[in-house]
Design an enzyme around this catalytic site. Structure first.
Site, PDB file in Angstrom:
ATOM      1  N   GLU A 281       0.729  -1.236   0.210  1.00 60.49           N
ATOM      2  CA  GLU A 281       0.120   0.095  -0.058  1.00 60.49           C
ATOM      3  C   GLU A 281       0.828   1.328   0.000  1.00 60.49           C
ATOM      4  OE1 GLU A 281      -4.141  -1.583   1.930  1.00 60.49           O
ATOM      5  OE2 GLU A 281      -2.530  -0.642   3.352  1.00 60.49           O
ATOM      6  N   LEU A 282       1.795   1.398  -0.652  1.00 56.29           N
ATOM      7  CA  LEU A 282       2.601   2.702  -0.929  1.00 56.29           C
ATOM      8  C   LEU A 282       1.873   3.543  -1.733  1.00 56.29           C
ATOM      9  CD1 LEU A 282       6.333   1.660  -1.568  1.00 56.29           C
ATOM     10  CD2 LEU A 282       5.427   3.089  -0.208  1.00 56.29           C
TER      11      LEU A 282
END
Length: 616
Positions: A361-362
């Site tokens: 989830e960058l």
């Protein structure tokens, strides 16, 4: 390779091989309904014409005393004597109801009683390699035999870890007769089995909410009973840093309180408690995403977007998928120095050969707040954030491996994310998949990656509880705006992105390898069911995990199909209901799956009366 291939067990009666039709399988279950351990063997030897085997007032131990095997037996035997267990959910014949005009059903035979066999006076344990270490792909197989004429329970295993599994099976099979006040085993039998997959686990998240050591141990107790063998411990997250770090003691200033910190001594105690029960602990310090608390105490520049508004009241400008935001600044040189120092200390605490580096989830918008990333992009006009992340991978993996060799795990996002991803991840890195279900499993295995399955659509145990972010106007709706069509509050997800709730049947019926070729199946290491803790703490962690995690345990140990390839869901119903009762009898607060009426009236609560309704 699929681990041990479940050892290809064959089911026979003394009179011959049992046909694997559903009716025959049900008939077999009725011959010894109290012998129904979880995970359930696919097939096994049952001496159906023999009588009960009573236990003597004391059963002596004859076997190895090292590697904790004797201690594991003592836990098993003391539990048997203390619980005085009798199954609360027994398998029953296919119910007969008043027929609908064209419906009929045939009665089932009841088993015949037989005279009891020789009294059981001892347990005899043989372990080929008593010094085998608990490690990935260690042999966990065992055989457990109770014969009519012998006074001994015979257990054979290659390693201490297989012997432990034999004990947890035996615990569920020895029952207590209130009338005679004696322990017994209903029929002589032999079970010989091993796991399908070497990684069978749950993910515990102590970063969003603190989970006390006693509650962690409670999960380990339940895991051992169901033969799960990996605790994936997601220790930290953006919200808090509960891990003692001597190199950077200021990090725990972002723990929720001084009492909500895992000291080195506590960590070692939990790891040893797990090891005694045949469970490995794999740590995860999630980086470079989900990184704010703790890190910013070392140097505020380590964290990008830590002071941004996570949603910006306009989701295209969001810097995180949930509050609070923060990602490691991967264009800042000091980040790499701190990462190496931290890894050196954490890897000295956790002895497992696997180490999880996170990577999910960058968010690109977060790096718009970083002066270091802005400068890097300006200096590399032909490059993108993908290239910067690739530089991060190429720089960190060799450096960390040089400090202490481990096999690293990333979330699949590091390779597959549409937001930011690296172009190349070494094939010796394990990728844990949580998105895309069968498609992503296929994509990763076909490209030669070893995979841990954690598909959110099947294995996420926190789903279906609505949203948790506050000041949310979406709930302020008094009338259904789209009658007949599901929407947020009326038939929709209610704010839970991964709704609906994952029932045990959803977990159990997941054929995650069904679309893979033979070589691709070899890359499946197993599965882990996550329970993210935004709405979880000590008060509800156990009923959220259990007994649903037991469905995963059987799926990964012996599978959801019989030896003819038919789904075993019909017979799993009584088994998992009974296992829930066994957990609660052991002081483990597992949630009920059905009204108790359903336990007392087998299959009266099925959606369909046909035992073959669940196809595969």
């Amino acid at each position: 390779m699929r681990f041990a291939k479940a050892l290809a067990i064959t089911a026979v009666l003394l009179s011959g091989v049992v046909e694997a039709t559903s009716d025959a399988v049900i008939e077999e279950a009725l011959k010894a309904p109290t012998i129904n351990p979880l995970p359930g063997p696919v097939t096994w030897y049952l001496h159906a014409d023999e009588g009960r085997k009573y236990l003597a007032p004391f059963v002596s131990y004859h076997g190895p005393h090292k590697s904790g095997i004797r201690d594991a037996w003592e836990r098993c035997y003391s539990t048997i004597r203390r619980l005085k267990w009798y199954p609360q959910a027994l398998e029953g014949p296919i119910p007969k109801f008043d027929p609908f005009p064209d419906q009929s059903s045939k009665p089932k035979e009841k088993r015949q009683n037989a005279p009891p066999g020789a009294m059981i006076r001892r347990v005899r344990v043989k372990v080929k390699d008593v010094d085998a270490k608990l490690a990935h792909k260690v042999d966990e197989s065992y055989s457990l035999t109770v014969s009519a004429k012998s006074e001994a329970i015979e257990i054979e295993a290659q390693t201490p870890w297989g012997a432990r599994h034999a004990f947890t099976t035996l615990q569920q099979i020895v029952v207590y007769d209130e009338k005679s006040q004696r322990f017994y085993i209903e029929r002589p039998f032999t079970i010989s089995e091993g796991p399908l997959y070497p990684i069978r686990g749950i993910l515990l998240d102590s970063g969003r909410n603190f989970i006390s050591p006693s509650k962690i141990k409670e999960q380990l107790d339940a895991m051992a009973l169901s033969k799960l063998n990996v605790l994936h411990w997601h220790i930290t997250d953006t919200q808090s840093w509960p891990l003692q770090v001597n190199t950077y003691p200021q990090m725990t200033e972002d723990a929720y309180s001084k009492r909500m910190v895992y000291s080195h001594a506590t960590i070692k105690e939990i790891i040893e408690y797990a090891r005694q029960r045949g469970i490995r602990v794999i740590p995860e310090i999630d980086t470079p995403s989900h990184s704010s608390s703790g890190w910013k105490r070392i140097d505020p520049d380590l964290v990008a977007c830590g002071n941004s508004w996570w949603s910006n009241d306009f989701f295209p400008h969001h810097t995180a998928l949930e509050p609070n935001p923060g990602q490691l600044d991967i264009a800042y040189n000091k980040t790499y120095e701190v990462l190496e120092n931290l890894y050196k200390e954490v890897s000295s605490l956790f002895e497992d050969e696997f180490h999880h580096l996170g990577g999910d989830e960058l968010q690109p918008n977060c790096y718009k707040f970083s002066k270091h990333v802005t400068k890097w992009l300006a200096e590399h006009p032909d490059m993108t954030l993908n290239d910067l992340l690739q530089e991060y991978v190429d720089r960190t993996l060799p450096a960390l491996d040089k400090i202490k060799h481990r096999r690293f795990i990333y979330w699949e996002d590091m390779l597959l994310s549409e937001q930011i991803h690296a172009e190349r991840i070494p094939r010796n890195v394990v990728l844990q998949t949580w998105n895309g279900g069968l498609d992503n499993i296929k994509k990763l295995t076909s490209n030669g990656y070893d995979v841990i399955v954690s598909s959110a659509d099947f294995f996420y145990l926190d789903c279906g509880n609505g949203g948790w972010v506050s000041n949310d106007p979406r709930y302020n709706v008094m009338r259904n705006p789209t009658p007949g069509t599901p929407n947020f509050n009326y038939g929709g997800d209610g704010g839970s992105w991964c709704a609906p709730y994952k029932t045990w049947q959803r977990i159990y019926d997941y054929d995650f390898a069904s679309e893979l070729t033979g070589p691709e199946k070899e890359h499946i290491l197993g599965g882990i069911a996550p329970l993210w803790s935004e709405q979880i703490d000590d008060a509800n962690i156990t009923p959220k995990f259990w007994p649903r995690a037991a469905a995963l345990a059987e799926l990964l140990w012996s599978g959801n199909r019989d030896k003819e390839g038919k789904k075993r869901t019909y017979l799993m119903t009584a088994r998992i209901n009974n296992f829930r009762e066994y957990l609660t009898a052991n002081g483990i607060g597992a949630a009920p799956l059905q009204p108790r009426y359903c336990l007392k009236h087998p299959h009266h609560c099925d959606l369909y009366s046909d035992p073959n309704a669940v196809l595969g």
